[in-house]
Design a protein around this motif. Structure first.
Motif, PDB file in Angstrom:
ATOM      1  N   LYS A   1       0.843  -1.204   0.000  1.00 58.19           N
ATOM      2  CA  LYS A   1       0.000   0.000   0.000  1.00 58.19           C
ATOM      3  C   LYS A   1       0.875   1.249   0.000  1.00 58.19           C
ATOM      4  O   LYS A   1       0.657   2.197   0.760  1.00 58.19           O
ATOM      5  CB  LYS A   1      -0.954   0.011   1.197  1.00 58.19           C
ATOM      6  CG  LYS A   1      -1.964  -1.131   1.166  1.00 58.19           C
ATOM      7  CD  LYS A   1      -2.908  -1.094   2.358  1.00 58.19           C
ATOM      8  CE  LYS A   1      -3.892  -2.257   2.297  1.00 58.19           C
ATOM      9  NZ  LYS A   1      -4.799  -2.280   3.468  1.00 58.19           N
ATOM     10  N   GLN A   2       1.868   1.264  -0.885  1.00 60.37           N
ATOM     11  CA  GLN A   2       2.822   2.363  -0.980  1.00 60.37           C
ATOM     12  C   GLN A   2       2.939   2.826  -2.422  1.00 60.37           C
ATOM     13  O   GLN A   2       2.481   2.164  -3.370  1.00 60.37           O
ATOM     14  CB  GLN A   2       4.206   1.929  -0.470  1.00 60.37           C
ATOM     15  CG  GLN A   2       4.272   1.595   1.009  1.00 60.37           C
ATOM     16  CD  GLN A   2       5.632   1.065   1.409  1.00 60.37           C
ATOM     17  OE1 GLN A   2       6.338   0.433   0.605  1.00 60.37           O
ATOM     18  NE2 GLN A   2       6.012   1.315   2.659  1.00 60.37           N
ATOM     19  N   ILE A   3       3.594   3.970  -2.599  1.00 57.93           N
ATOM     20  CA  ILE A   3       4.058   4.440  -3.897  1.00 57.93           C
ATOM     21  C   ILE A   3       5.570   4.582  -3.798  1.00 57.93           C
ATOM     22  O   ILE A   3       6.075   5.261  -2.893  1.00 57.93           O
ATOM     23  CB  ILE A   3       3.417   5.788  -4.281  1.00 57.93           C
ATOM     24  CG1 ILE A   3       1.911   5.624  -4.484  1.00 57.93           C
ATOM     25  CG2 ILE A   3       4.056   6.335  -5.554  1.00 57.93           C
ATOM     26  CD1 ILE A   3       1.198   6.920  -4.854  1.00 57.93           C
ATOM     27  N   TRP A   4       6.265   3.944  -4.716  1.00 60.95           N
ATOM     28  CA  TRP A   4       7.728   3.997  -4.705  1.00 60.95           C
ATOM     29  C   TRP A   4       8.202   5.010  -5.729  1.00 60.95           C
ATOM     30  O   TRP A   4       7.639   5.128  -6.815  1.00 60.95           O
ATOM     31  CB  TRP A   4       8.328   2.633  -5.018  1.00 60.95           C
ATOM     32  CG  TRP A   4       8.127   1.626  -3.906  1.00 60.95           C
ATOM     33  CD1 TRP A   4       7.393   1.779  -2.782  1.00 60.95           C
ATOM     34  CD2 TRP A   4       8.672   0.302  -3.853  1.00 60.95           C
ATOM     35  NE1 TRP A   4       7.432   0.652  -2.008  1.00 60.95           N
ATOM     36  CE2 TRP A   4       8.219  -0.276  -2.629  1.00 60.95           C
ATOM     37  CE3 TRP A   4       9.486  -0.450  -4.694  1.00 60.95           C
ATOM     38  CZ2 TRP A   4       8.551  -1.576  -2.244  1.00 60.95           C
ATOM     39  CZ3 TRP A   4       9.828  -1.736  -4.324  1.00 60.95           C
ATOM     40  CH2 TRP A   4       9.372  -2.293  -3.107  1.00 60.95           C
ATOM     41  N   LEU A   5       9.249   5.730  -5.354  1.00 62.16           N
ATOM     42  CA  LEU A   5       9.828   6.729  -6.261  1.00 62.16           C
ATOM     43  C   LEU A   5      11.342   6.539  -6.274  1.00 62.16           C
ATOM     44  O   LEU A   5      11.978   6.447  -5.224  1.00 62.16           O
ATOM     45  CB  LEU A   5       9.473   8.140  -5.819  1.00 62.16           C
ATOM     46  CG  LEU A   5       9.961   9.294  -6.703  1.00 62.16           C
ATOM     47  CD1 LEU A   5       8.977  10.463  -6.639  1.00 62.16           C
ATOM     48  CD2 LEU A   5      11.344   9.804  -6.272  1.00 62.16           C
ATOM     49  N   SER A   6      11.907   6.485  -7.475  1.00 58.38           N
ATOM     50  CA  SER A   6      13.358   6.414  -7.633  1.00 58.38           C
ATOM     51  C   SER A   6      13.826   7.676  -8.346  1.00 58.38           C
ATOM     52  O   SER A   6      13.373   7.976  -9.463  1.00 58.38           O
ATOM     53  CB  SER A   6      13.744   5.166  -8.454  1.00 58.38           C
ATOM     54  OG  SER A   6      15.144   5.127  -8.672  1.00 58.38           O
ATOM     55  N   SER A   7      14.704   8.424  -7.670  1.00 56.80           N
ATOM     56  CA  SER A   7      15.171   9.697  -8.202  1.00 56.80           C
ATOM     57  C   SER A   7      16.644   9.590  -8.601  1.00 56.80           C
ATOM     58  O   SER A   7      17.450   9.056  -7.837  1.00 56.80           O
ATOM     59  CB  SER A   7      15.009  10.791  -7.149  1.00 56.80           C
ATOM     60  OG  SER A   7      15.729  11.954  -7.505  1.00 56.80           O
ATOM     61  N   PRO A   8      17.024  10.107  -9.762  1.00 59.85           N
ATOM     62  CA  PRO A   8      18.445  10.133 -10.123  1.00 59.85           C
ATOM     63  C   PRO A   8      19.258  11.096  -9.264  1.00 59.85           C
ATOM     64  O   PRO A   8      20.490  11.056  -9.276  1.00 59.85           O
ATOM     65  CB  PRO A   8      18.420  10.568 -11.590  1.00 59.85           C
ATOM     66  CG  PRO A   8      17.144  11.312 -11.754  1.00 59.85           C
ATOM     67  CD  PRO A   8      16.165  10.660 -10.822  1.00 59.85           C
ATOM     68  N   LYS A   9      18.569  11.950  -8.504  1.00 60.76           N
ATOM     69  CA  LYS A   9      19.263  12.917  -7.654  1.00 60.76           C
ATOM     70  C   LYS A   9      19.340  12.468  -6.195  1.00 60.76           C
ATOM     71  O   LYS A   9      20.394  12.592  -5.567  1.00 60.76           O
ATOM     72  CB  LYS A   9      18.561  14.280  -7.722  1.00 60.76           C
ATOM     73  CG  LYS A   9      18.611  14.939  -9.096  1.00 60.76           C
ATOM     74  CD  LYS A   9      17.926  16.289  -9.067  1.00 60.76           C
ATOM     75  CE  LYS A   9      17.978  16.960 -10.429  1.00 60.76           C
ATOM     76  NZ  LYS A   9      17.299  18.300 -10.426  1.00 60.76           N
TER      77      LYS A   9
END
Length: 212
Positions: free
Chosen positions: A148-156
């Motif tokens: 029940k999450q949202i994952w975010l991958s940032s290049p920064k």
């Protein structure tokens, strides 16, 4: 042994001295003195002197209760950190909140994409990819229904996992009646804050304001 005179017998009896054997004291109506008691020198016993107990007089004011012994004012204590926890929501409520957020984000990104020729946005099967050119890296945002999450991958700033949390006064209310936000629990920052700082997307803005 010659009998002692009355005066001498009285003197001896008064001093508590042993009466010589043979001396008659009953004839004179005297009691026999204590035998074996040695004469003692009379001394004057002085009453014990009373030493007044010293009284401690405080020179400090009652207004200085919070002053430390070394005279320094203590630093004000910081407010306790608020501990956030994920909202208790059903699977249906999770999908409704996550889909609404992703759709709103996509609308803002597509508008910003029209203003930036190097920007490219793709969204399919719950996975969103955002790039600003071949050398800038790619943002990946996707739903995670099992957690029940949202994952975010940032290049920064790297990867982060966001939970749906109820913020504000309505923390114990349901997600459709209170202010819900996707929050990174390790530092209590929201996904909207990261998108605003790294990409320039402000979800608080009405759609149509990016071209102005």
């Amino acid at each position: 042994m010659a009998r002692l005179g009355l005066n001498k017998l009285n003197r001896l009896a008064h001093l508590g001295l042993r009466v010589p054997r043979g001396a008659s004291i009953r004839a004179f109506g005297l009691s026999r003195p204590n035998i074996g008691i040695k004469p003692t020198t009379a001394t004057t016993i002085k009453p014990p002197s009373i030493v007044p107990t010293p009284r401690f007089v405080s020179t400090s004011s009652s207004h200085r209760k919070h002053i430390t012994p070394d005279g320094e004012t203590p630093e004000p204590q910081a407010a306790p950190e608020v501990v956030r926890t994920p909202a208790v929501i059903t699977d249906a409520e999770y999908h409704a909140a996550a889909d609404e957020y992703m759709d709103r984000l996509l609308t803002h990104l597509e508008e910003l994409e029209e203003q930036n020729a190097d920007m490219e946005v793709e969204y399919s099967a719950g996975v969103m990819k955002i790039s600003f050119g071949p050398d800038s890296g790619t943002y990946v945002i996707n739903k995670q229904p099992p957690n029940k999450q949202i994952w975010l991958s940032s290049p920064k700033s790297g990867p982060k996992r966001y939970d749906y949390v109820i913020l504000g006064d309505g923390q114990h209310e349901k997600q459709d009646t209170a202010c819900g936000e996707w929050l990174y629990l390790r530092d209590n920052t929201t996904m909207a804050e990261l998108l605003r700082e790294e990409i320039g997307i402000d979800l608080r803005m009405p759609v149509g304001d990016y071209g102005e």
